[in-house]
Design an enzyme around this catalytic site. Structure first.
Site, PDB file in Angstrom:
ATOM      1  N   ARG A 179     -15.269  -6.395   8.062  1.00 15.13           N
ATOM      2  CA  ARG A 179     -13.288  -6.383   7.488  1.00 15.13           C
ATOM      3  C   ARG A 179     -13.213  -7.614   6.604  1.00 15.13           C
ATOM      4  O   ARG A 179     -11.934  -8.124   6.574  1.00 15.13           O
ATOM      5  CB  ARG A 179     -12.216  -6.666   8.932  1.00 15.13           C
ATOM      6  CG  ARG A 179     -12.381  -4.779   9.448  1.00 15.13           C
ATOM      7  CD  ARG A 179     -12.179  -3.770   8.009  1.00 15.13           C
ATOM      8  NE  ARG A 179     -12.567  -2.751   9.513  1.00 15.13           N
ATOM      9  CZ  ARG A 179     -13.016  -1.669   9.108  1.00 15.13           C
ATOM     10  NH1 ARG A 179     -14.721  -2.612   8.748  1.00 15.13           N
ATOM     11  NH2 ARG A 179     -13.438  -0.648   9.248  1.00 15.13           N
ATOM     12  N   SER A 228      -3.417  -0.800  10.346  1.00 13.56           N
ATOM     13  CA  SER A 228      -4.829  -0.858  11.994  1.00 13.56           C
ATOM     14  C   SER A 228      -3.885  -3.007  11.891  1.00 13.56           C
ATOM     15  O   SER A 228      -4.214  -3.635  10.420  1.00 13.56           O
ATOM     16  CB  SER A 228      -5.909  -1.133  11.710  1.00 13.56           C
ATOM     17  OG  SER A 228      -6.509  -1.844  12.911  1.00 13.56           O
ATOM     18  N   GLU A 298      -5.625  -8.583  10.840  1.00 13.90           N
ATOM     19  CA  GLU A 298      -6.044  -7.544  10.019  1.00 13.90           C
ATOM     20  C   GLU A 298      -5.425  -7.459   8.885  1.00 13.90           C
ATOM     21  O   GLU A 298      -5.857  -6.785   7.901  1.00 13.90           O
ATOM     22  CB  GLU A 298      -6.705  -5.712  10.834  1.00 13.90           C
ATOM     23  CG  GLU A 298      -7.603  -5.120   9.507  1.00 13.90           C
ATOM     24  CD  GLU A 298      -8.380  -4.174   9.835  1.00 13.90           C
ATOM     25  OE1 GLU A 298      -7.971  -3.140   8.639  1.00 13.90           O
ATOM     26  OE2 GLU A 298      -8.641  -4.270  11.165  1.00 13.90           O
TER      27      GLU A 298
END
Length: 309
Positions: A179, A228, A298
Site C-alpha cells: 500500500r 478499507s 489507508e
C-alpha cells in the site's frame, strides 16, 4: 490570498490555459463519504500539455493537492487551501490496448481498466474489479485486492512535477511495497502502462464476477464509505483487531464503524469529516489499548479542520 485573487494570478501567469478553474468549489460531492469543505481553487486541465503549462506557471509557494474519484479520501471540513487538481475527460480517461500492452490514463476507474483488459482477453488485471478507485490512486498506493496488486502488472508510469516537467518512472523506480509507492510526492501521475498475459475471456470475466460477488457479500458498498480504512498490520488483520477491541458498530456523530465489515467507516447521514476522522482515531486508540497493535490509515486525509464556530 483569496480564491479570486489566486485565480487572477494564475490566469495572468498562464493566459492560454484551456482547463476549468473554479473558486471555492465544494468537494463533498466528489468524495464517496460525501463530506468535506471546499477547494479554494479547483483546476481540471484539458490535457497533459495544459497541466504542464499550469504547473510551470504556478507560484511554487501555492500548495497543490491532487484528488481522483474520492473513494479512498477524507476531505476535512475546512477544505483545501491553494489549488486542488482533478484529472478527467478523454485526455486522462482513455484506455488503449496493443497486444499484451495496456496504456491507461490515470483518471480511468480501476474497474473499467479490468473490464477493458478482459474484453481484450488479457489476464492478470481482474483484481482491479474489486478496487473502487482510479488508476492514479492505485499507482500512488500500490492498490490491491483479491490476491493481486498494482505492482504485479505495472510496466511504466508517466507524470508531471511541480515545475511542469514530464517524467517517466519504471516499475523499479516506483518503489512499490504494501500500500505504498516511493514515487516523488510532487509528481502528478497522468498515464500508466500495464502488461497482461493472454487468457480466456470467459474465464477472466468469470473471475471478475467472483471478485464482484465477494466484494458485495463482505463490504458495505451500498453505503457512503471510503473503502478499507486501515492497512493490515504485520501479523494481523485490521478488521479482526477492530472487532476484538469492541468497535463493530461504534458511532460518533453521524459516522459509524460498519456492522458488515468493521474496517469500513460509513456516513450514516449528516456526518462531518471530523466525525469520520475522529471515529477512526478512536478505533486506533481502542485497538492499541486492547492488543498493542498500531493501525495506520489507508484512507488519505487531506485539507484543514474547520475553524471553531
Amino acid at each position: 490570498m483569496t480564491a479570486h485573487s489566486l485565480i487572477d494570478a494564475i490566469r495572468a501567469a498562464a493566459p492560454d490555459l484551456r482547463g476549468r478553474l473554479l473558486e471555492n468549489q465544494s468537494l463533498a460531492d466528489l468524495t464517496w463519504f460525501r463530506v468535506g469543505g471546499p477547494a479554494q481553487v479547483l483546476f481540471s486541465p484539458a490535457d497533459e500539455a495544459d497541466l504542464s503549462a499550469f504547473l510551470a506557471a504556478l507560484d511554487p509557494s501555492v500548495p497543490v493537492t491532487v484528488i481522483g474519484l474520492g473513494s479512498n479520501l477524507i476531505v476535512r471540513d475546512g477544505g483545501i487551501p491553494g489549488v486542488t487538481i482533478r484529472l478527467g475527460g478523454k485526455a486522462f480517461g482513455s484506455v488503449e490496448i496493443d497486444g499484451e500492452t495496456i496504456r491507461s490514463g490515470t483518471a480511468v476507474p480501476d474497474m473499467r481498466l479490468a473490464k477493458a483488459a478482459a474484453e481484450a482477453s488479457l489476464d492478470g488485471l481482474a483484481f482491479f474489479r474489486g478496487i473502487p478507485g482510479s488508476v492514479g490512486g492505485a499507482l500512488r498506493m500500490n492498490a490491491g485486492a483479491h490476491g493481486g496488486e498494482t505492482t504485479d502488472v505495472l510496466v511504466e508510469v508517466r507524470g508531471i512535477d511541480r515545475k511542469g516537467e514530464v517524467h517517466r518512472f519504471t516499475h523499479a523506480e516506483m518503489g512499490f511495497r504494501y500500500r505504498h509507492s516511493s514515487a516523488p510526492d510532487d509528481v502528478i501521475f497522468t498515464g500508466a502502462t500495464f502488461r497482461g498475459r493472454p487468457g480466456d475471456r470467459e474465464a477472466i470475466e468469470a473471475e471478475m464476477e467472483r471478485v464482484t460477488a465477494a466484494r458485495e457479500a463482505a463490504q458495505p458498498i451500498r453505503e457512503r464509505t471510503g473503502g478499507s480504512t486501515f492497512k493490515n498490520p504485520e501479523g494481523g488483520k485490521a478488521w479482526q483487531l477492530i472487532d476484538a477491541a469492541g468497535c463493530r458498530g461504534l458511532i460518533r456523530g453521524g459516522a459509524q464503524v460498519s456492522e458488515m465489515h468493521c474496517n469500513f467507516l460509513i456516513n450514516r447521514g449528516g456526518a462531518t469529516a471530523a466525525d469520520i476522522e475522529g471515529l477512526g482515531e478512536e478505533v486506533r486508540r481502542r485497538v492499541r489499548e486492547h492488543s498493542g497493535f498500531e493501525l495506520h490509515w489507508e484512507i488519505k486525509r487531506i485539507g484543514v479542520e474547520a475553524s471553531p464556530a
